[in-house]
Design an enzyme around this catalytic site. Sequence first.
Site, PDB file in Angstrom:
ATOM      1  N   SER A 141       0.923  -1.240  -0.140  1.00 55.19           N
ATOM      2  CA  SER A 141       0.039  -0.048   0.226  1.00 55.19           C
ATOM      3  C   SER A 141       0.779   1.174  -0.125  1.00 55.19           C
ATOM      4  O   SER A 141       1.885   1.134   0.442  1.00 55.19           O
ATOM      5  CB  SER A 141      -1.106   0.015   1.281  1.00 55.19           C
ATOM      6  OG  SER A 141      -1.443   1.374   1.358  1.00 55.19           O
ATOM      7  N   TYR A 154      -2.363  -1.158  10.206  1.00 54.89           N
ATOM      8  CA  TYR A 154      -2.337  -1.284   8.899  1.00 54.89           C
ATOM      9  C   TYR A 154      -1.114  -0.758   8.178  1.00 54.89           C
ATOM     10  O   TYR A 154      -0.577  -1.520   7.519  1.00 54.89           O
ATOM     11  CB  TYR A 154      -3.518  -0.558   8.273  1.00 54.89           C
ATOM     12  CG  TYR A 154      -3.720  -0.604   6.676  1.00 54.89           C
ATOM     13  CD1 TYR A 154      -4.355  -1.796   6.166  1.00 54.89           C
ATOM     14  CD2 TYR A 154      -3.446   0.245   5.941  1.00 54.89           C
ATOM     15  CE1 TYR A 154      -4.400  -2.077   4.877  1.00 54.89           C
ATOM     16  CE2 TYR A 154      -3.375   0.093   4.509  1.00 54.89           C
ATOM     17  CZ  TYR A 154      -3.962  -1.030   3.957  1.00 54.89           C
ATOM     18  OH  TYR A 154      -4.144  -1.239   2.727  1.00 54.89           O
TER      19      TYR A 154
HETATM   20  N1  LIG Z   1      -8.829   0.037  -1.943  1.00 49.86           N
HETATM   21  C1  LIG Z   1      -7.612   0.558  -1.674  1.00 49.86           C
HETATM   22  O1  LIG Z   1      -7.680   1.866  -1.727  1.00 49.86           O
HETATM   23  C2  LIG Z   1      -6.283  -0.053  -1.315  1.00 49.86           C
HETATM   24  C3  LIG Z   1      -5.140   0.772  -1.122  1.00 49.86           C
HETATM   25  C4  LIG Z   1      -4.006   0.262  -0.919  1.00 49.86           C
HETATM   26  C5  LIG Z   1      -3.980  -1.306  -0.628  1.00 49.86           C
HETATM   27  N2  LIG Z   1      -5.029  -1.796  -0.836  1.00 49.86           N
HETATM   28  C6  LIG Z   1      -4.812  -3.391  -0.564  1.00 49.86           C
HETATM   29  O2  LIG Z   1      -5.492  -4.000  -1.576  1.00 49.86           O
HETATM   30  C7  LIG Z   1      -5.821  -5.309  -1.241  1.00 49.86           C
HETATM   31  C8  LIG Z   1      -7.241  -5.720  -1.684  1.00 49.86           C
HETATM   32  O3  LIG Z   1      -8.065  -4.874  -1.353  1.00 49.86           O
HETATM   33  P1  LIG Z   1      -9.325  -4.202  -1.770  1.00 49.86           P
HETATM   34  O4  LIG Z   1      -9.308  -2.676  -1.866  1.00 49.86           O
HETATM   35  O5  LIG Z   1      -9.603  -4.866  -3.165  1.00 49.86           O
HETATM   36  O6  LIG Z   1     -10.586  -4.582  -0.773  1.00 49.86           O
HETATM   37  P2  LIG Z   1     -11.587  -5.787  -0.542  1.00 49.86           P
HETATM   38  O7  LIG Z   1     -12.234  -5.387   0.869  1.00 49.86           O
HETATM   39  O8  LIG Z   1     -12.633  -5.396  -1.603  1.00 49.86           O
HETATM   40  O9  LIG Z   1     -11.214  -7.014  -0.666  1.00 49.86           O
HETATM   41  C9  LIG Z   1     -10.256  -7.735   0.216  1.00 49.86           C
HETATM   42  C10 LIG Z   1     -10.840  -9.279  -0.013  1.00 49.86           C
HETATM   43  O10 LIG Z   1     -10.017  -9.959   1.033  1.00 49.86           O
HETATM   44  C11 LIG Z   1     -10.657 -10.729   1.688  1.00 49.86           C
HETATM   45  N3  LIG Z   1     -10.332 -11.446   2.957  1.00 49.86           N
HETATM   46  C12 LIG Z   1     -10.164 -10.731   4.154  1.00 49.86           C
HETATM   47  N4  LIG Z   1      -9.534 -11.348   4.950  1.00 49.86           N
HETATM   48  C13 LIG Z   1      -9.369 -12.617   4.644  1.00 49.86           C
HETATM   49  C14 LIG Z   1      -8.785 -13.693   4.837  1.00 49.86           C
HETATM   50  N5  LIG Z   1      -8.428 -14.044   6.355  1.00 49.86           N
HETATM   51  N6  LIG Z   1      -8.616 -14.762   4.139  1.00 49.86           N
HETATM   52  C15 LIG Z   1      -8.808 -14.612   2.809  1.00 49.86           C
HETATM   53  N7  LIG Z   1      -9.422 -13.649   2.335  1.00 49.86           N
HETATM   54  C16 LIG Z   1      -9.850 -12.465   2.941  1.00 49.86           C
HETATM   55  C17 LIG Z   1     -11.887 -10.263   1.580  1.00 49.86           C
HETATM   56  O11 LIG Z   1     -13.063 -11.252   1.936  1.00 49.86           O
HETATM   57  C18 LIG Z   1     -11.961  -9.534   0.449  1.00 49.86           C
HETATM   58  O12 LIG Z   1     -12.969 -10.248  -0.626  1.00 49.86           O
HETATM   59  C19 LIG Z   1      -5.786  -5.525   0.211  1.00 49.86           C
HETATM   60  O13 LIG Z   1      -4.382  -6.102   0.759  1.00 49.86           O
HETATM   61  C20 LIG Z   1      -5.611  -3.983   0.741  1.00 49.86           C
HETATM   62  O14 LIG Z   1      -5.069  -3.842   1.855  1.00 49.86           O
HETATM   63  C21 LIG Z   1      -6.165  -1.371  -1.233  1.00 49.86           C
END
Ligand SMILES: NC(=O)c1ccc[n+]([C@@H]2O[C@H](COP(=O)([O-])OP(=O)(O)OC[C@H]3O[C@@H](n4cnc5c(N)ncnc54)[C@H](O)[C@@H]3O)[C@@H](O)[C@H]2O)c1
Length: 252
Positions: A141, A154
Amino acid sequence: MRLKDKRAIVTGAAGGIGRATALAFAAEGARVVAVDIKGEAADEVAKDIVRAGGEAVAVAADVSSEADVRRIVETTVATFGGVDVVFNNAGIIRRTTALDIDVDEWDKVFGVNVRSIFLMAKHVVPVMTEAGGGSIINTGSGWGLKGGGQALSYCASKGAVVNMTRALAIDHGAQGIRVNSVNPGDVNTGMLRDEARQLGQDEQAFLAESSDRPLRRMGQPDEIASAVVWLASDESSYVTGAALVVDGGGIA
Ligand SMILES: NC(=O)c1ccc[n+]([C@@H]2O[C@H](COP(=O)([O-])OP(=O)(O)OC[C@H]3O[C@@H](n4cnc5c(N)ncnc54)[C@H](O)[C@@H]3O)[C@@H](O)[C@H]2O)c1
């Protein structure tokens, strides 16, 4: 097709970035194992891929559990005969300071965001080594590269992801295994809306704030997926240990 016949595991495949990447992998010819703790939603992603003419199966699993991670790798080997690509992308966020997070919640964030990557390496590196190499991509991130407010666990966990990526790249480069992190800025997914909820902020105002960066908008899941496809493919054959920032210029 840039990932033709590659066997790819995608975790957090039911979420915004994971789903977009699973579909993009399949569109480039990969055979996909869609993993999520939300099993039915992961199943839908696998079905969408199959409906579009691709190959995919779903695995309902908690990536912080060693037994589950072992099962993910075993299922992939049993179904497709090996593992060429892993996208360690499942993640959770808690918008709290040190004062308002308890120890169990802290451990949960580290279990999903950090331990999962160690566990996956432990179980997948031997499989990739036997096949002569592979590509592992970890979702960090912008907050793994700089700090942020009310997100202590986080920020700490994503900093760990970025540096674990480098350490894994050093340890396993000799086996032909490349390990890189992709570091998104604010991306339009359920996680952003969850953050607004946790902070008690108006969702629209929170999303609008996420556009405050040089490109004047937040990212879309597809734009992260494109970078991950490149890191998964042989086009990035000399890239390892890198922290690729995909954030519309936010860190800049
Ligand atoms: N959306 C943003 O702005 C952003 C920014 C930087 C980093 N990220 C990172 O991107 C990645 C994806 O996030 P996203 O934005 O698509 O969010 P999201 O919440 O849509 O997707 C995350 C997914 O991970 C799954 N998950 C959570 N805990 C789990 C577990 N213990 N085992 C298996 N699956 C699990 C959830 O069910 C969900 O489907 C994450 O690592 C997040 O930290 C997101």
